[in-house]
Design a protein around this motif. Structure first.
Motif, PDB file in Angstrom:
ATOM      1  N   ALA A  48       0.843  -1.206   0.000  1.00 53.74           N
ATOM      2  CA  ALA A  48       0.000   0.000   0.000  1.00 53.74           C
ATOM      3  C   ALA A  48       0.872   1.247   0.000  1.00 53.74           C
ATOM      4  CB  ALA A  48      -0.926  -0.015   1.214  1.00 53.74           C
ATOM      5  N   ALA A  49       1.942   1.228   0.800  1.00 53.10           N
ATOM      6  CA  ALA A  49       2.829   2.394   0.866  1.00 53.10           C
ATOM      7  C   ALA A  49       3.461   2.653  -0.508  1.00 53.10           C
ATOM      8  CB  ALA A  49       3.908   2.158   1.922  1.00 53.10           C
ATOM      9  N   ALA A  50       3.879   1.570  -1.191  1.00 54.92           N
ATOM     10  CA  ALA A  50       4.494   1.726  -2.519  1.00 54.92           C
ATOM     11  C   ALA A  50       3.475   2.282  -3.514  1.00 54.92           C
ATOM     12  CB  ALA A  50       5.032   0.378  -2.995  1.00 54.92           C
ATOM     13  N   ALA A  51       2.239   1.774  -3.452  1.00 55.95           N
ATOM     14  CA  ALA A  51       1.202   2.226  -4.400  1.00 55.95           C
ATOM     15  C   ALA A  51       0.853   3.698  -4.147  1.00 55.95           C
ATOM     16  CB  ALA A  51      -0.039   1.350  -4.262  1.00 55.95           C
ATOM     17  N   MET A  52       0.775   4.087  -2.850  1.00 49.49           N
ATOM     18  CA  MET A  52       0.450   5.490  -2.536  1.00 49.49           C
ATOM     19  C   MET A  52       1.551   6.416  -3.031  1.00 49.49           C
ATOM     20  SD  MET A  52      -1.487   5.404   1.145  1.00 49.49           S
ATOM     21  CE  MET A  52      -0.161   4.607   2.006  1.00 49.49           C
ATOM     22  N   GLU A  53       2.799   5.940  -2.938  1.00 49.71           N
ATOM     23  CA  GLU A  53       3.931   6.715  -3.432  1.00 49.71           C
ATOM     24  C   GLU A  53       3.819   6.899  -4.953  1.00 49.71           C
ATOM     25  OE1 GLU A  53       6.668   9.014  -2.398  1.00 49.71           O
ATOM     26  OE2 GLU A  53       6.167   7.575  -0.806  1.00 49.71           O
ATOM     27  N   THR A  54       3.544   5.802  -5.650  1.00 48.68           N
ATOM     28  CA  THR A  54       3.439   5.839  -7.121  1.00 48.68           C
ATOM     29  C   THR A  54       2.386   6.849  -7.570  1.00 48.68           C
ATOM     30  OG1 THR A  54       4.077   3.533  -7.305  1.00 48.68           O
ATOM     31  CG2 THR A  54       2.839   4.433  -9.156  1.00 48.68           C
ATOM     32  N   VAL A  55       1.270   6.870  -6.849  1.00 47.48           N
ATOM     33  CA  VAL A  55       0.132   7.682  -7.278  1.00 47.48           C
ATOM     34  C   VAL A  55       0.181   9.100  -6.673  1.00 47.48           C
ATOM     35  CG1 VAL A  55      -2.396   7.747  -7.025  1.00 47.48           C
ATOM     36  CG2 VAL A  55      -1.292   5.658  -7.743  1.00 47.48           C
ATOM     37  N   GLY A  56       1.132   9.318  -5.754  1.00 45.16           N
ATOM     38  CA  GLY A  56       1.285  10.655  -5.176  1.00 45.16           C
ATOM     39  C   GLY A  56       0.267  10.989  -4.109  1.00 45.16           C
ATOM     40  N   VAL A  57      -0.182   9.972  -3.354  1.00 48.74           N
ATOM     41  CA  VAL A  57      -1.134  10.254  -2.272  1.00 48.74           C
ATOM     42  C   VAL A  57      -0.559   9.863  -0.900  1.00 48.74           C
ATOM     43  CG1 VAL A  57      -3.227  10.125  -3.688  1.00 48.74           C
ATOM     44  CG2 VAL A  57      -2.349   8.034  -2.606  1.00 48.74           C
ATOM     45  N   ALA A  58       0.761   9.671  -0.842  1.00 46.44           N
ATOM     46  CA  ALA A  58       1.369   9.231   0.425  1.00 46.44           C
ATOM     47  C   ALA A  58       1.098  10.235   1.545  1.00 46.44           C
ATOM     48  CB  ALA A  58       2.861   9.018   0.232  1.00 46.44           C
ATOM     49  N   ALA A  59       1.032  11.525   1.192  1.00 44.87           N
ATOM     50  CA  ALA A  59       0.808  12.549   2.219  1.00 44.87           C
ATOM     51  C   ALA A  59      -0.590  12.463   2.832  1.00 44.87           C
ATOM     52  CB  ALA A  59       1.032  13.931   1.613  1.00 44.87           C
ATOM     53  N   LEU A  60      -1.496  11.758   2.154  1.00 48.40           N
ATOM     54  CA  LEU A  60      -2.875  11.646   2.647  1.00 48.40           C
ATOM     55  C   LEU A  60      -3.085  10.382   3.478  1.00 48.40           C
ATOM     56  CD1 LEU A  60      -4.730  12.484  -0.722  1.00 48.40           C
ATOM     57  CD2 LEU A  60      -4.250  14.053   1.152  1.00 48.40           C
TER      58      LEU A  60
ATOM     59  N   VAL B  77      -6.761   7.833  -4.822  1.00 48.65           N
ATOM     60  CA  VAL B  77      -6.612   6.772  -3.814  1.00 48.65           C
ATOM     61  C   VAL B  77      -7.178   5.453  -4.358  1.00 48.65           C
ATOM     62  CG1 VAL B  77      -7.312   6.000  -1.505  1.00 48.65           C
ATOM     63  CG2 VAL B  77      -6.604   8.379  -1.873  1.00 48.65           C
ATOM     64  N   ALA B  78      -8.311   5.545  -5.074  1.00 47.88           N
ATOM     65  CA  ALA B  78      -8.892   4.327  -5.673  1.00 47.88           C
ATOM     66  C   ALA B  78      -7.914   3.714  -6.680  1.00 47.88           C
ATOM     67  CB  ALA B  78     -10.231   4.658  -6.330  1.00 47.88           C
ATOM     68  N   ILE B  79      -7.169   4.555  -7.385  1.00 46.64           N
ATOM     69  CA  ILE B  79      -6.164   4.048  -8.340  1.00 46.64           C
ATOM     70  C   ILE B  79      -5.022   3.374  -7.571  1.00 46.64           C
ATOM     71  CG2 ILE B  79      -4.437   4.749 -10.061  1.00 46.64           C
ATOM     72  CD1 ILE B  79      -6.513   6.970 -10.893  1.00 46.64           C
ATOM     73  N   ALA B  80      -4.609   4.005  -6.464  1.00 48.93           N
ATOM     74  CA  ALA B  80      -3.554   3.391  -5.640  1.00 48.93           C
ATOM     75  C   ALA B  80      -4.012   2.017  -5.167  1.00 48.93           C
ATOM     76  CB  ALA B  80      -3.221   4.285  -4.449  1.00 48.93           C
ATOM     77  N   ARG B  81      -5.258   1.934  -4.709  1.00 51.44           N
ATOM     78  CA  ARG B  81      -5.777   0.643  -4.243  1.00 51.44           C
ATOM     79  C   ARG B  81      -5.763  -0.384  -5.382  1.00 51.44           C
ATOM     80  NH1 ARG B  81     -11.724   0.661  -2.021  1.00 51.44           N
ATOM     81  NH2 ARG B  81     -12.070   1.174  -4.207  1.00 51.44           N
ATOM     82  N   ALA B  82      -6.133   0.092  -6.587  1.00 48.47           N
ATOM     83  CA  ALA B  82      -6.199  -0.820  -7.737  1.00 48.47           C
ATOM     84  C   ALA B  82      -4.839  -1.409  -8.086  1.00 48.47           C
ATOM     85  CB  ALA B  82      -6.792  -0.099  -8.941  1.00 48.47           C
ATOM     86  N   ILE B  83      -3.763  -0.616  -7.901  1.00 49.63           N
ATOM     87  CA  ILE B  83      -2.446  -1.115  -8.342  1.00 49.63           C
ATOM     88  C   ILE B  83      -1.641  -1.755  -7.208  1.00 49.63           C
ATOM     89  CG2 ILE B  83      -2.259   0.481 -10.296  1.00 49.63           C
ATOM     90  CD1 ILE B  83      -0.113   1.961  -8.432  1.00 49.63           C
ATOM     91  N   THR B  84      -2.219  -1.813  -6.008  1.00 50.96           N
ATOM     92  CA  THR B  84      -1.477  -2.332  -4.854  1.00 50.96           C
ATOM     93  C   THR B  84      -0.931  -3.728  -5.097  1.00 50.96           C
ATOM     94  OG1 THR B  84      -2.672  -0.978  -3.312  1.00 50.96           O
ATOM     95  CG2 THR B  84      -1.681  -2.919  -2.397  1.00 50.96           C
ATOM     96  N   LEU B  85      -1.722  -4.569  -5.753  1.00 51.64           N
ATOM     97  CA  LEU B  85      -1.274  -5.950  -5.995  1.00 51.64           C
ATOM     98  C   LEU B  85      -0.551  -6.095  -7.335  1.00 51.64           C
ATOM     99  CD1 LEU B  85      -4.318  -7.919  -4.556  1.00 51.64           C
ATOM    100  CD2 LEU B  85      -2.025  -7.734  -3.608  1.00 51.64           C
TER     101      LEU B  85
END
Ligand SMILES: Nc1ncnc2c1ncn2[C@@H]1O[C@H](COP(=O)(O)OP(=O)(O)OP(=O)(O)O)[C@@H](O)[C@H]1O
Length: 223
Positions: free
Chosen positions: A117-129, A145-153
């Protein structure tokens, strides 16, 4: 190498006089690296076709198959991610918890889910949230955030149903950029349904639904 293949696939809802044929005999395939936009008027069957490709709906006629992916639905669900149009986050959970949830639900251990999840949030630029509750996000933030969730796996295929449909033009453009960057980074194929010609223009391939029938430019080697 086809990720998902529909062969004469149909989906009818209801029965008898009430029957609605949402998708009529569609034949198409999505290969690794594809960037496909599906356009068509409201009710033309775009979402239903996307749901068939995701395995969220079963075809009532024809076949939908995933030659490159697992035969088992649970394992396949790790390889196929869906981004929905409307709010899809759990409002009482934080951003971080929402992003990790998809991984947890498909059997990933908690610490591995948190790491992904941390890696996906970083990729999508929502880590600060990360620590923010989902119901405090703007529409654009929620969709990122929904995109980050989608790419987590790190799925092989991302299916996005009108991902910018509820956003203003500028926010929608930013979300599309984020989505394209995310699939580029993870190597996933992308299929997007959209009413927006600007969104469709950003994807390499353009399919059109016309009253439940799919118009796909001819390509060799897919079927
Ligand atoms: N669960 C359902 N039960 C009954 N009818 C349905 C169901 N889902 C879709 N339909 C019908 O199937 C047809 C295609 O719907 P679908 O949502 O796939 O179209 P769409 O092109 O995605 O539309 P929009 O752009 O408005 O989202 C419509 O007539 C719709 O009313």
């Amino acid at each position: 190498m086809t990720l998902v293949r529909c062969v004469d696939a149909s989906r009818t809802f209801g029965q008898g006089d009430q029957a609605v044929v949402a998708v009529h005999g569609c034949t198409c395939g999505v290969e690794p690296g594809a960037r496909i936009a599906i356009t068509g008027s409201s009710g033309s069957g775009k979402s239903t076709l996307l749901h068939l490709m995701a395995g969220l709906e079963a075809p009532t006629g024809g076949v939908v198959e995933w030659p490159e992916l697992s035969d088992r639905a649970v394992e396949r669900s790790r390889d196929i991610a869906v981004v929905f149009q409307g709010p899809s986050l759990l409002p009482a959970l934080t951003v971080e918890e929402n992003v990790a949830l998809a991984a947890v639900l498909t059997g990933t251990g908690e610490s591995e889910a948190d790491r992904r999840a941390a890696a996906a949030m970083e990729t999508v630029g929502v880590a600060a949230l990360a620590g923010q509750l989902a119901d405090t996000l703007s529409g654009g933030q929620a969709q990122r955030v929904a995109i980050a969730r989608a790419i987590t796996l790190r799925p092989r295929l991302v299916l996005a149903d009108e991902p910018t449909g509820q956003l203003d033009a500028e926010t929608g453009e930013h979300v599309l950029e984020v989505l394209l960057a995310a699939v580029h980074e993870t190597g996933a194929a992308l299929v997007v349904t959209t009413h927006d010609p600007v969104v469709a223009g950003r994807l390499g391939e353009h399919w059109r639904m016309d009253d439940g029938r799919l118009v796909v430019p001819a390509r060799e080697g897919v079927l």
